[in-house]
Design an enzyme around this catalytic site. Structure first.
Site, mmCIF file in Angstrom:
data_model
loop_
_atom_site.group_PDB
_atom_site.id
_atom_site.type_symbol
_atom_site.label_atom_id
_atom_site.label_comp_id
_atom_site.label_asym_id
_atom_site.label_seq_id
_atom_site.Cartn_x
_atom_site.Cartn_y
_atom_site.Cartn_z
ATOM 1 N N SER A 1 79.927 67.736 35.864
ATOM 2 C CA SER A 1 78.718 68.048 34.641
ATOM 3 C C SER A 1 77.829 68.906 35.490
ATOM 4 O O SER A 1 77.644 68.901 36.583
ATOM 5 C CB SER A 1 78.127 66.803 34.265
ATOM 6 O OG SER A 1 76.986 66.881 33.391
ATOM 7 N N TYR B 1 73.818 58.833 36.088
ATOM 8 C CA TYR B 1 74.706 59.722 35.681
ATOM 9 C C TYR B 1 74.946 60.923 36.412
ATOM 10 O O TYR B 1 76.111 61.031 36.947
ATOM 11 C CB TYR B 1 74.489 60.069 34.158
ATOM 12 C CG TYR B 1 75.595 61.026 33.747
ATOM 13 C CD1 TYR B 1 77.004 60.496 33.217
ATOM 14 C CD2 TYR B 1 75.272 62.487 33.581
ATOM 15 C CE1 TYR B 1 77.765 61.409 32.730
ATOM 16 C CE2 TYR B 1 76.304 63.274 32.933
ATOM 17 C CZ TYR B 1 77.302 62.802 32.735
ATOM 18 O OH TYR B 1 78.499 63.463 32.121
HETATM 19 P P1 NDP Z 1 83.955 61.345 24.871
HETATM 20 O O1 NDP Z 1 83.262 60.243 24.827
HETATM 21 O O2 NDP Z 1 84.498 61.923 23.775
HETATM 22 O O3 NDP Z 1 85.162 60.896 25.882
HETATM 23 C C1 NDP Z 1 85.138 59.914 26.858
HETATM 24 C C2 NDP Z 1 86.514 59.492 27.369
HETATM 25 O O4 NDP Z 1 86.474 58.692 28.551
HETATM 26 C C3 NDP Z 1 87.141 58.501 26.382
HETATM 27 O O5 NDP Z 1 88.477 59.118 26.019
HETATM 28 C C4 NDP Z 1 87.008 57.141 26.660
HETATM 29 O O6 NDP Z 1 88.015 56.632 26.062
HETATM 30 C C5 NDP Z 1 87.163 57.472 28.015
HETATM 31 N N1 NDP Z 1 86.717 56.219 28.868
HETATM 32 C C6 NDP Z 1 85.323 55.509 28.861
HETATM 33 N N2 NDP Z 1 85.329 54.612 29.689
HETATM 34 C C7 NDP Z 1 86.464 54.473 30.035
HETATM 35 C C8 NDP Z 1 87.324 53.502 30.878
HETATM 36 N N3 NDP Z 1 86.706 52.522 31.575
HETATM 37 N N4 NDP Z 1 88.547 53.581 30.988
HETATM 38 C C9 NDP Z 1 89.381 54.641 30.649
HETATM 39 N N5 NDP Z 1 88.867 55.464 29.965
HETATM 40 C C10 NDP Z 1 87.454 55.364 29.420
HETATM 41 O O7 NDP Z 1 83.143 62.249 25.742
HETATM 42 P P2 NDP Z 1 83.609 63.695 26.652
HETATM 43 O O8 NDP Z 1 85.025 64.092 26.203
HETATM 44 O O9 NDP Z 1 82.411 64.442 26.624
HETATM 45 O O10 NDP Z 1 83.666 62.938 28.045
HETATM 46 C C11 NDP Z 1 84.783 63.428 29.220
HETATM 47 C C12 NDP Z 1 84.115 63.730 30.470
HETATM 48 O O11 NDP Z 1 83.376 65.017 30.261
HETATM 49 C C13 NDP Z 1 83.270 62.475 31.004
HETATM 50 O O12 NDP Z 1 83.574 62.310 32.418
HETATM 51 C C14 NDP Z 1 81.637 63.257 30.946
HETATM 52 O O13 NDP Z 1 80.812 62.535 31.971
HETATM 53 C C15 NDP Z 1 81.917 64.567 31.135
HETATM 54 N N6 NDP Z 1 81.160 65.572 30.704
HETATM 55 C C16 NDP Z 1 80.788 65.490 29.099
HETATM 56 C C17 NDP Z 1 79.588 66.550 28.799
HETATM 57 C C18 NDP Z 1 79.272 66.683 27.392
HETATM 58 O O14 NDP Z 1 78.363 67.049 27.132
HETATM 59 N N7 NDP Z 1 80.135 66.183 26.560
HETATM 60 C C19 NDP Z 1 79.289 67.461 29.830
HETATM 61 C C20 NDP Z 1 79.609 67.266 31.152
HETATM 62 C C21 NDP Z 1 80.543 66.388 31.324
HETATM 63 P P3 NDP Z 1 88.122 55.000 25.583
HETATM 64 O O15 NDP Z 1 86.679 54.749 25.239
HETATM 65 O O16 NDP Z 1 89.410 54.920 24.618
HETATM 66 O O17 NDP Z 1 88.438 54.379 26.941
#
Ligand code: NDP
Length: 247
Positions: A140, A153
């Site tokens: 990020s 985070y």
């Molecule tokens: P979302 O919340 O849409 O997606 C997050 C995903 O992580 C979901 O599919 C969720 O699936 C999964 N997840 C969470 N906990 C677990 C777990 N214990 N085991 C398996 N899967 C898990 O957010 P984003 O798409 O934005 O996030 C994706 C990545 O991008 C993250 O690492 C985030 O930190 C990073 N990021 C996002 C930014 C943003 O502005 N959106 C900016 C910078 C980085 P489920 O709940 O079904 O398990």
């Protein structure tokens, strides 16, 4: 080339993971979707197949080593090989440290750091034996710049910068040439803000995302580009954000 590559995506049930799965599948990759919400994964896999692509899915909690090992087995059993893993699952329960949301702190470390370690441990034996493979991870801009409310985070995302760079260097030294790519997105409109338990912080970040957020498709295009490079070439780091981002 992306076509026929077998690619695991963690956090594939929404946001960046879902967008990447759909785009890579449309380019001919064979996708293995992992997350905890299997109803979402089933829907996405069915839509990929209906559009002519190939996808399988498994319930994956990245904090479980057994789940990470099982999804590697699923990839090999389903498609006969494994070429890349996109370690993307994460959460962002930002809060001020004085709020002492210690459960959030520990969960963030468990998912964002230990989840990646588990994912790497699951694929390394395969990639080492085949002397090749690609590991991508979602850090990020919070992994490059500090900000109040994001101590834990941001710390998990700073960790990835070090870890992925050393991974690349060590596998180059050892002659296994595993490609390591780290992506540093800015504000991307996904479900990530739902993971913030502090209402004041959630409202403030909601305002920021309303002004600066861009679509998860933009990150999917970067993932596609990184995987599409020739096998002897690695793109280590991408920072991706909105053109109007002032920080
Ligand atoms: P979302 O919340 O849409 O997606 C997050 C995903 O992580 C979901 O599919 C969720 O699936 C999964 N997840 C969470 N906990 C677990 C777990 N214990 N085991 C398996 N899967 C898990 O957010 P984003 O798409 O934005 O996030 C994706 C990545 O991008 C993250 O690492 C985030 O930190 C990073 N990021 C996002 C930014 C943003 O502005 N959106 C900016 C910078 C980085 P489920 O709940 O079904 O398990």
């Amino acid at each position: 080339m992306i076509k026929d590559k077998v690619i695991i995506i963690t956090g594939a049930s929404s946001g960046i993971g879902e967008a990447s799965a759909r785009l890579l599948a449309s380019k001919g990759a064979k996708i293995v979707l992992g997350a905890r919400r299997t109803d979402q994964l089933q829907r996405i896999a069915e839509e990929i197949e209906a559009a002519g692509g190939q996808a399988v899915y498994a319930k994956l909690d990245v904090t479980s080593q057994a789940d990470n090992d099982a999804i590697v087995s699923l990839a090999k059993d389903s498609f006969g090989r494994l070429d890349a893993t996109f370690l993307n699952a994460g959460l962002m329960p930002n809060s001020m440290l004085s709020a002492l949301k210690t459960d959030d702190w520990h969960q963030t470390v468990d998912v964002n750091i230990k989840g990646v370690l588990n994912g790497v441990a699951a694929v390394l034996p395969t990639f080492t034996a085949q002397k090749g493979g690609h590991i991508l991870a979602t850090s990020s801009v919070a992994g490059l710049k500090a900000y109040p409310g994001g101590a834990v985070y941001g710390g998990t995302k700073w960790f990835l910068r070090d870890f992925m760079e050393v991974l690349r260097m060590e596998t180059a030294m050892e002659g296994t040439h595993i490609r390591a790519t780290t992506i540093y997105p800015a504000a991307i409109n996904t479900e990530l803000l739902h993971t913030i338990s502090d209402k004041g912080v959630a409202d403030a970040m909601g305002g920021l995302y309303a002004k600066y957020g861009i679509s998860a498709d933009r990150i999917a295009r970067v993932v596609e580009f990184a995987i599409d490079q020739p096998d002897d070439t690695v793109i280590n780091e991408f920072t991706v954000g909105p053109a109007n981002q002032p920080w």
